[in-house]
Design an enzyme around this catalytic site. Structure first.
Site, short mmCIF file in Angstrom:
data_model
loop_
_atom_site.label_atom_id
_atom_site.label_comp_id
_atom_site.label_asym_id
_atom_site.label_seq_id
_atom_site.Cartn_x
_atom_site.Cartn_y
_atom_site.Cartn_z
N SER A 246 0.85 -1.19 0.00
CA SER A 246 0.00 0.00 0.00
C SER A 246 0.88 1.24 0.00
O SER A 246 2.10 1.15 0.15
CB SER A 246 -0.88 0.01 1.24
OG SER A 246 -0.06 0.23 2.38
N LYS A 247 0.22 2.37 -0.14
CA LYS A 247 0.97 3.62 -0.13
C LYS A 247 1.73 3.79 1.17
O LYS A 247 2.77 4.43 1.23
CB LYS A 247 0.02 4.79 -0.34
CG LYS A 247 -0.21 5.08 -1.80
CD LYS A 247 -0.74 6.48 -1.99
CE LYS A 247 -1.21 6.65 -3.42
NZ LYS A 247 -2.10 7.79 -3.57
N ARG A 248 1.15 3.22 2.23
CA ARG A 248 1.80 3.32 3.53
C ARG A 248 3.18 2.65 3.54
O ARG A 248 4.06 3.03 4.27
CB ARG A 248 0.94 2.66 4.60
CG ARG A 248 -0.03 3.63 5.17
CD ARG A 248 -0.05 3.52 6.68
NE ARG A 248 -1.46 3.56 7.05
CZ ARG A 248 -2.13 2.53 7.52
NH1 ARG A 248 -1.51 1.38 7.75
NH2 ARG A 248 -3.38 2.64 7.79
N ASP A 249 3.31 1.60 2.74
CA ASP A 249 4.62 0.94 2.66
C ASP A 249 5.56 1.74 1.78
O ASP A 249 6.65 1.27 1.45
CB ASP A 249 4.48 -0.46 2.03
CG ASP A 249 3.51 -1.34 2.79
OD1 ASP A 249 3.64 -1.41 4.01
OD2 ASP A 249 2.63 -1.94 2.15
N GLY A 250 5.11 2.89 1.35
CA GLY A 250 5.97 3.70 0.49
C GLY A 250 5.81 3.33 -0.97
O GLY A 250 6.67 3.64 -1.78
#
Ligand code: GLU
Length: 475
Positions: A246-250
């Site tokens: 996800s975007k959270r993982d960069g």
């Protein structure tokens, strides 16, 4: 077997991250492996979710990786139009065929009424299935009302080229919407019509469409057309391997990686091996090797872990493969500010020293800044150094004095510097870890730097001696 034709069919609803590009690459490789065509089709039927600029971003991302499409909205092709918003007449024609054959009908409900039905299903903890075809109550379809598919719910067993045999019961099929009241088709309908008209042989897409596949199969039957082969790709997982990336993982866009100085070759190699291997332990594949060996049978079922360390490692590999001149070309925009006034020859020498270690271009300033500017004296580098931390100030100053004396008569060739540095080990009776670390630190004041004699040779005599004097004073 028909001429292989694959498509990448993104919706321009926002920025496309690496997972989307991986899908495009697999579809491209499957086409190229069989000398077939790769088609770009823009699925812009959801005007509400459309994001300005995303079509451009999609194309630029593919172009950056050099994944050329053989047909597409910008270059055309035998199917003329490759943007769904430009193909509305076609969908209407096909929808009318379904109306004629009694396989589509105008939705009798208002939006609010549907909402209520949905809520009710939720309350009863049942999936919302719409199967409410009452021919007596149906208004005619005028192209301006929601049109639903009249389904024929039944069990299916089908083959996915990656996942194998899949089965579902009739309970997953209902009368889904095929045309919306704004005159646009839904994805569920449009992609089926387009894949057929565009003679697509393989649908390469992510797992999120598996649950809808039985509905699609039902629609293919009603339209009396064959479906392409289904090639469902494994999900791209985050670094923990447990959740989807996800975007959270960069998770970034491919162009972001490009800006950071990842080379297309490395990104292609990395993305191709996200869920595929050639059956051996080979890890490095150039594009021609990928085309030659990309076999659908070797696409994995299990999720593929997105390991940025591996991407860095691959990029480092491709950087080392470059000639110094080619690398110099590529890193032009990445030098530290302080390098501006330096000659190309000097910069090239510096680059030669860090090429071995460079993993991506934006790392360049951090690896080379001390070749262009004097970094502030940072005594903690000595205090925290495991070889030097117990040294007294006087000892350090004394050692540096001896180094300076010896280097004063050097011609500053790498050979001479190497000889002198080795001699100094003997005369000072120190280990390389001690003496060389000390010289390295005080001539750079950076946490890491290339081989000592090489670095000193690039600094040259004046700068090196000046750095040593300054260190003696500062300590
Ligand atoms: N437009 C769909 C998406 O962007 C494409 C799915 C497909 O490849 O069929 O998710």
């Amino acid at each position: 077997m028909a001429n292989t034709r694959t498509r990448f069919a993104p919706s321009p609803t926002g920025f496309m991250h690496v997972g989307g590009v991986r899908t495009a690459l697999f579809a491209w490789l499957i086409a190229k492996h069989s000398n077939g065509q790769f088609i770009l089709r823009i699925e812009d039927t959801d005007k509400v979710r459309e994001v300005e600029g995303s079509e451009d971003h999609i194309m630029k991302s593919l172009e950056f990786l050099n994944l050329k499409w053989d047909e597409g909205p910008d270059i055309g092709g035998p199917c003329m139009l490759y943007r769904q918003s430009e193909r509305l007449d076609l969908y209407k024609e096909w929808a009318e065929k379904l109306v004629q054959s009694g396989r589509a009908y105008t939705d009798p409900y208002k939006k609010e009424e549907l909402e209520e039905l949905r809520e009710l299903a939720k309350k009863n903890k049942k999936p919302f299935l719409f199967r409410d075809h009452r021919p007596e109550a149906m208004p005619m379809w005028d192209g301006k009302k929601t049109l639903r598919f009249k389904s024929n719910p039944k069990s299916y067993t089908w083959k996915d080229e990656v996942l194998g045999k899949l089965s579902t019961g009739p309970e997953v099929i209902d009368d889904f919407i095929i045309m919306k009241s704004d005159g646009y088709p839904t994805y569920n309908f449009a992609h089926i019509v387009d894949d057929y008209l565009m003679k697509i042989t393989h649908i390469v897409r992510s797992q999120e469409f598996i649950s809808s596949t039985p509905k699609f199969l039902n629609l293919y039957e009603a339209l009396e057309i064959e479906h392409p082969l289904f090639v469902t790709l494994p999900p791209v997982m985050g670094p923990d391997g447990k959740k989807k990336l996800s975007k959270r993982d960069g998770a970034k866009g491919i162009l972001d990686y490009g800006r950071e100085g990842y080379m297309p070759e490395a990104l292609i190699n990395f993305l191709a091996t996200l869920g595929w291997n050639d059956g051996s332990t080979k890890e490095i594949f150039n594009i021609n090797e990928l085309i030659a060996s990309f076999d659908i049978q070797r696409i994995n079922r299990a999720g593929a872990k997105f390991d940025e360390q591996r991407l860095m490692w691959l990029n480092g590999h491709y950087i080392r493969e470059l000639s110094l001149d080619d690398l110099f070309e590529k890193v032009q925009d990445y030098w530290p500010q302080s390098a501006t006034s330096f000659e190309n020859d000097y910069k090239k020498k510096v680059l030669g020293l860090v090429q071995e270690r460079l993993k991506y271009f934006t790392e360049l300033p951090q690896l080379t800044n001390f070749f262009f500017e004097e970094l502030p004296t940072d005594k903690t580098l000595i205090e925290n150094n495991k070889f030097l931390k117990d040294y007294q100030k006087d000892e350090l100053i004394n050692l540096l004095g001896q180094v300076k004396l010896s280097l004063e008569s050097s011609d500053f060739s790498v050979e001479d510097l190497t000889t002198r540095l080795n001699q100094l080990l003997e005369t000072t009776n120190k280990k390389p870890g001690e003496l060389f670390s000390l010289i390295r630190i005080v001539t750079t004041w950076a946490p890491a730097s290339p081989a000592l004699a090489d670095s000193l040779a690039v600094f040259g005599k004046d700068k090196t001696l000046h750095k040593l004097s300054k260190a003696i004073t500062d300590l």
